[in-house]
Motif scaffolding. Structure first.
Motif, mmCIF file in Angstrom:
data_model
loop_
_atom_site.group_PDB
_atom_site.id
_atom_site.type_symbol
_atom_site.label_atom_id
_atom_site.label_comp_id
_atom_site.label_asym_id
_atom_site.label_seq_id
_atom_site.Cartn_x
_atom_site.Cartn_y
_atom_site.Cartn_z
ATOM 1 N N LEU A 305 0.820 -1.215 0.000
ATOM 2 C CA LEU A 305 0.000 0.000 0.000
ATOM 3 C C LEU A 305 0.855 1.268 0.000
ATOM 4 N N ILE A 310 -3.314 6.513 -5.358
ATOM 5 C CA ILE A 310 -4.456 6.433 -6.279
ATOM 6 C C ILE A 310 -5.154 7.785 -6.376
ATOM 7 N N ALA A 342 -3.438 5.793 -11.030
ATOM 8 C CA ALA A 342 -2.615 5.139 -10.002
ATOM 9 C C ALA A 342 -1.155 5.262 -10.378
ATOM 10 N N LEU A 477 -2.992 -5.990 -2.742
ATOM 11 C CA LEU A 477 -3.157 -4.534 -2.728
ATOM 12 C C LEU A 477 -4.609 -4.152 -3.037
ATOM 13 N N GLU A 480 -6.800 -4.794 -0.100
ATOM 14 C CA GLU A 480 -6.572 -3.843 0.988
ATOM 15 C C GLU A 480 -7.210 -2.488 0.656
ATOM 16 N N LEU A 481 -7.030 -2.037 -0.579
ATOM 17 C CA LEU A 481 -7.619 -0.750 -0.978
ATOM 18 C C LEU A 481 -9.140 -0.790 -0.792
ATOM 19 N N GLU A 482 -9.721 -1.933 -1.198
ATOM 20 C CA GLU A 482 -11.178 -2.030 -1.155
ATOM 21 C C GLU A 482 -11.695 -2.255 0.264
ATOM 22 N N ILE A 486 -10.087 2.948 0.852
ATOM 23 C CA ILE A 486 -9.136 4.071 0.748
ATOM 24 C C ILE A 486 -9.586 5.025 -0.356
ATOM 25 N N PRO A 488 -9.471 7.907 -3.148
ATOM 26 C CA PRO A 488 -8.471 8.406 -4.092
ATOM 27 C C PRO A 488 -8.278 9.913 -3.943
#
Ligand code: NDP
Ligand code: BG6
Length: 513
Positions: A305, A310, A342, A477, A480-482, A486, A488
């Motif tokens: 991460l 992003i 990204a 990744l 984790e983002l989802e 997180i 943008p």
């Protein structure tokens, strides 16, 4: 030969009976290629596939006997398909030649069959029509699945339910996205392999068909001046940059489910990276090249991460014109966190590339459209010119730029003396601009890839273990983002993207080119 094969059917043609009836074995019979574009009513078929097939026909690259069938649910006659297709065909190759005549001949070989994607009966009807056109010749069949991936399996299942052993080949081109993560991609591969052998599956990544991407191995392996420099010893960082100056207008529905990391980085940019970084293959055979690419992917660390930034574009008004933000698109859910930009730093843990950052940047609605590979070399050691003339050019490093599009070019930034009596230094380019050097128009990526699929050349298609390795790098990744939702960083439509990308590069002492 196809799997699950008994008698008749689309993926397994009872062609032997034709050959036997006329007393020929496979090697003596004339062959024919039937190309079925599944999803022929769609955008990709109209924009890319039919025009590419026409360009191949125009250049006499298609076999003597071929037929093209469009297949989709939409009701259309052959004549309507031809009218639809004719709107997007262009005489781009040589406008002075009699293109309209060729176009007419091409269209006469295009037919349409309307059917459901999960109907064995409808595919059996198509099979019957294909057989009529094959006229007893050795039947080779290419299916292009230009449809959303959630119906791939329905199609191959329905089309192959009642296949039989056959002597011609059957190949199936599948379009990305190949899943959303490791699990869904593996499930898709398992599903396809219930009905097809791996060597029948041609996973397309159209960036591999781009001229300058294909040229990468030539540049490296046939020029002694480059290959010895191609390592951590001389290369400071490599940048892979994709930018588009338009947003996701019209494709928001698709895009929101994927985002820029899945849409561009995990496939197009990663494929370029693998070709760029691989070891010399034993030969240019597909398996030798793909073996080397897989080794690169498997030597990479999954993305972290902290090595990723992003962004998402927001509305921007310029010169009285308002450009819409990503979430202004009606097909995008309000408050969507899907990234349209990204930047990431990737590393290859092997002897050649240890510690060299490979920086990727991909974005929509940016200030320009370009795809480039930029290779920044290390500084020249010592300080000769600074000491002697006070110029700092010793510190200006060489940079090799491979511009994939637009205006294809390869140029090398070098330090040079400005002509004259003084001793002043300058940075200049050794420049290979394709438009000046080569008069022939560069074929569209889809032309090359379709021709390769017809010829059974797999070098530019993705093997399943390559795909697995690619997803392994990005899946943690993406999860984790989802999971952490997180958000943008917003950037204005038409700008250079989020400032975070510069901080990310700065962490590695890099400036974006
Ligand atoms: P479309 O959305 O236009 O779909 C193609 C055809 O599939 C449609 O004309 C429709 O035909 C049928 N279809 C669409 N949605 C469904 C559905 N939910 N269920 C059943 N049938 C459906 O896709 P594209 O032509 O844009 O793309 C085709 C494939 O290529 C996709 O996998 C896409 O992700 C991929 N791709 C597309 C690119 C592009 O530039 N368009 C670029 C790169 C990849 P009908 O209703 O007549 O059956
Ligand atoms: C596709 C992506 O694979 O590539 C699109 O889904 C993108 O989002 C396109 O616009 C870019 O391709 P090209 O050849 O126009 O650079």
């Amino acid at each position: 030969p196809s799997k699950n094969v008994e008698n008749g059917g689309l993926f397994g043609l009872s062609s032997e009976e034709y050959g036997h009836a006329i007393g020929l074995d496979a090697s003596e019979r004339e062959s024919t290629v039937s190309i079925t574009v599944v999803g022929a009513s769609g955008d990709l078929a109209k924009k890319k596939i039919f025009p590419a097939l026409f360009a191949l026909y125009y250049e006499d690259c298609l076999p003597k006997h071929f037929t093209i069938f469009g297949y989709a649910r939409s009701k259309m006659t052959d004549a309507e398909l031809r009218t639809m297709v004719s709107k997007t065909l262009t005489c781009r190759i040589d406008k002075s030649e009699n293109c309209s005549e060729k176009m007419e001949q091409f269209l006469k070989r295009c037919f349409y069959h309307s059917g459901q994607y999960d109907s064995e009966e409808n595919f059996a009807e198509l099979d019957k029509k294909l057989k009529e056109h094959e006229c007893g010749r050795l039947p080779n069949r290419l299916f292009y699945l230009s449809i959303p991936p959630n119906i791939f399996i329905d199609v191959v299942k329905s089309a192959s339910q009642s296949g039989s052993s056959k002597d011609g080949w059957t190949r199936v081109i599948v379009e990305k996205p190949f899943g959303r993560d490791s699990q869904s991609s593996a499930a898709l591969t398992r599903g396809l392999k219930q009905y097809l052998e791996e060597d029948q599956i041609f996973r397309i990544d159209h960036y591999l068909g781009k001229e300058l991407v294909e040229n990468l191995s030539i540049l490296r392996f046939s020029n002694l001046v480059f290959e010895p420099l191609w390592s951590r010893q001389y290369i400071r960082n490599v940048q892979l940059i994709f930018s588009e100056d338009f947003g996701t207008e019209g494709r928001g529905g698709y895009f929101d489910n994927y985002g820029i990391i899945r849409d561009i980085m995990q496939n197009h940019l990663l494929q370029i990276l693998a070709l760029f970084a691989m070891e010399t293959p034993v030969s240019m055979d597909a398996e030798d090249i793909r073996n080397e690419k897989v080794k690169v992917l498997r030597s990479m660390k999954p993305l972290q991460l902290e090595d990723v930034v992003i962004g998402q574009y927001k509305s921007h008004t310029k010169g009285g014109v308002t450009y819409p933000g990503y979430t202004d698109d009606k097909t995008v859910p309000k408050g969507s966190l899907t990234p349209t930009f990204a930047a990431a730093a990737l590393f290859i843990d092997n002897a050649r590339w240890d510690g060299v950052p490979f920086l990727m940047k991909a974005g929509k609605a940016l200030h320009n459209r370009r795809t480039e590979i930029r290779v920044q070399f290390r500084h020249v050691p010592g300080n000769l010119y600074k000491r002697s003339f006070g110029t700092d050019l010793d510190r200006a490093t060489n940079e090799l730029v491979i511009r994939v599009q637009p205006d294809e070019a390869i140029y090398l930034k070098i330090n040079n003396k400005i002509p004259g009596l003084g001793m002043r230094l300058d940075r200049s380019n050794l420049n290979l601009l394709y438009a000046s050097r080569y008069s022939k128009e560069i074929p569209d990526a889809y032309e090359r890839l379709l021709l390769d699929a017809i010829e059974g050349e797999r070098r530019l298609f993705i093997r399943s273990d390559e795909l697995d390795a690619a997803w392994e790098l990005f899946t943690p990744l993406l999860k984790e983002l989802e999971e952490k939702k997180i958000g943008p960083e917003l950037y204005p439509y038409g700008s250079r993207g989020p400032v975070g990308a510069h901080y990310l590069a700065a962490n590695y002492n890099v400036r974006w080119g």
